[in-house]
Motif scaffolding. Structure first.
Motif, mmCIF file in Angstrom:
data_model
loop_
_atom_site.group_PDB
_atom_site.id
_atom_site.type_symbol
_atom_site.label_atom_id
_atom_site.label_comp_id
_atom_site.label_asym_id
_atom_site.label_seq_id
_atom_site.Cartn_x
_atom_site.Cartn_y
_atom_site.Cartn_z
ATOM 1 N N MET A 246 13.402 -10.064 6.676
ATOM 2 C CA MET A 246 12.229 -10.344 5.842
ATOM 3 C C MET A 246 12.081 -9.231 4.810
ATOM 4 O O MET A 246 12.166 -8.055 5.163
ATOM 5 N N THR A 247 11.889 -9.613 3.579
ATOM 6 C CA THR A 247 11.728 -8.594 2.560
ATOM 7 C C THR A 247 10.246 -8.244 2.394
ATOM 8 O O THR A 247 9.376 -9.068 2.597
ATOM 9 N N THR A 248 10.016 -7.003 2.047
ATOM 10 C CA THR A 248 8.652 -6.547 1.791
ATOM 11 C C THR A 248 8.377 -6.651 0.299
ATOM 12 O O THR A 248 9.175 -6.184 -0.514
ATOM 13 N N ARG A 249 7.279 -7.291 -0.029
ATOM 14 C CA ARG A 249 6.929 -7.406 -1.444
ATOM 15 C C ARG A 249 6.006 -6.254 -1.828
ATOM 16 O O ARG A 249 5.067 -5.924 -1.103
ATOM 17 N N MET A 250 6.289 -5.643 -2.957
ATOM 18 C CA MET A 250 5.424 -4.580 -3.453
ATOM 19 C C MET A 250 4.105 -5.203 -3.922
ATOM 20 O O MET A 250 4.058 -6.380 -4.274
ATOM 21 N N PRO A 251 3.033 -4.396 -3.961
ATOM 22 C CA PRO A 251 1.726 -4.948 -4.336
ATOM 23 C C PRO A 251 1.733 -5.686 -5.678
ATOM 24 O O PRO A 251 1.080 -6.722 -5.827
ATOM 25 N N GLU A 252 2.517 -5.167 -6.629
ATOM 26 C CA GLU A 252 2.517 -5.803 -7.953
ATOM 27 C C GLU A 252 3.198 -7.167 -7.929
ATOM 28 O O GLU A 252 3.115 -7.935 -8.889
ATOM 29 N N GLN A 253 3.885 -7.460 -6.827
ATOM 30 C CA GLN A 253 4.599 -8.738 -6.729
ATOM 31 C C GLN A 253 3.753 -9.819 -6.050
ATOM 32 O O GLN A 253 4.206 -10.946 -5.885
ATOM 33 N N VAL A 254 2.543 -9.439 -5.647
ATOM 34 C CA VAL A 254 1.646 -10.382 -4.979
ATOM 35 C C VAL A 254 0.489 -10.704 -5.924
ATOM 36 O O VAL A 254 -0.382 -9.867 -6.151
ATOM 37 N N PRO A 255 0.499 -11.914 -6.520
ATOM 38 C CA PRO A 255 -0.581 -12.247 -7.463
ATOM 39 C C PRO A 255 -1.953 -12.184 -6.791
ATOM 40 O O PRO A 255 -2.100 -12.529 -5.618
ATOM 41 N N ILE A 256 -2.921 -11.726 -7.547
ATOM 42 C CA ILE A 256 -4.312 -11.693 -7.086
ATOM 43 C C ILE A 256 -5.028 -12.882 -7.719
ATOM 44 O O ILE A 256 -5.090 -12.982 -8.951
ATOM 45 N N ASP A 257 -5.518 -13.771 -6.884
ATOM 46 C CA ASP A 257 -6.250 -14.922 -7.401
ATOM 47 C C ASP A 257 -7.728 -14.532 -7.528
ATOM 48 O O ASP A 257 -8.399 -14.275 -6.530
ATOM 49 N N ILE A 258 -8.196 -14.463 -8.761
ATOM 50 C CA ILE A 258 -9.535 -13.913 -8.995
ATOM 51 C C ILE A 258 -10.613 -14.743 -8.296
ATOM 52 O O ILE A 258 -11.466 -14.194 -7.586
#
Lengths: 127, 127
Positions: free
Chosen positions: B1-13
């Motif tokens: 499993m790869t770890t996604r960096m925070p910038e790779q996880v969209p924030i849904d406002i």
């Protein structure tokens, strides 16, 4: 006739896109502290770049934006945002027209450390 | 499993508003440089206050927000924003429920120079 102070005049974000005549050519719509809020229309791609000392927030209002990183990707839909941390190389790709809001430090050069044909001066972004 | 960096996880406002359980109780959704991006639900009014050294951006997503100033007023509809400059007293009034995005310096106390029953700590805003 009374004079209204700037804070008393609402800024309509979507209307600000009327100032945007070229892709990848942001326009400044507001300053809050040491940050500019900008709007931009994107289509196609921007070169890989990084901002050594500045984070950059991307917020998609219309269309979709693909932010490629050296070790992954973020796919942003309308209503989604992400912050590209300082120092992180990124490659924005808009395969369809995309409208975004940017928040970045007033000193940030939007094409990063390199000047490219897409580079716009702050004067152009304020116009 | 790869770890996604925070910038790779969209924030849904809009989804971030699910964290907001009380009126006038902002939640931090992102940090960009020295600024926090926050979401808040407003209903009723907040006391008159000012931030001596910090500008504050209000962006309305839903409902309407009336920002009263000592010498005028801004009426914000969805899609509209304004920046209250540092030092300017303001009195936010939401006669209907209003959803907003705030951009303000990480050190800004949202009720200004005074602690009130509406004051929330940064820890509460990060929760």
């Amino acid at each position: 006739m009374t004079t209204r102070m700037p804070e008393q005049v609402p800024i309509d974000i979507l209307a600000q896109f009327e100032r945007v005549t070229d892709y990848w050519s942001p326009k400044v719509v507001a300053q809050v502290n040491d940050q500019y809020v900008k709007v931009a229309r994107l289509l196609g791609e921007m070169d890989w770049h990084r901002h050594a000392d500045e984070d950059e927030l991307f917020w998609v209002l219309r269309g979709r934006l693909r932010l490629e990183f050296r070790d992954g990707v973020a796919e942003l839909s309308p209503g989604q945002c992400c912050v590209v941390p300082r120092g992180v190389e990124h490659h924005p790709v808009a395969s369809e027209e995309c409208w975004i809001v940017l928040v970045e430090t007033v000193t940030t050069r939007h094409t990063g450390d390199r000047a490219t044909p897409q580079t716009r001066t702050i004067e152009e972004q304020l116009a």
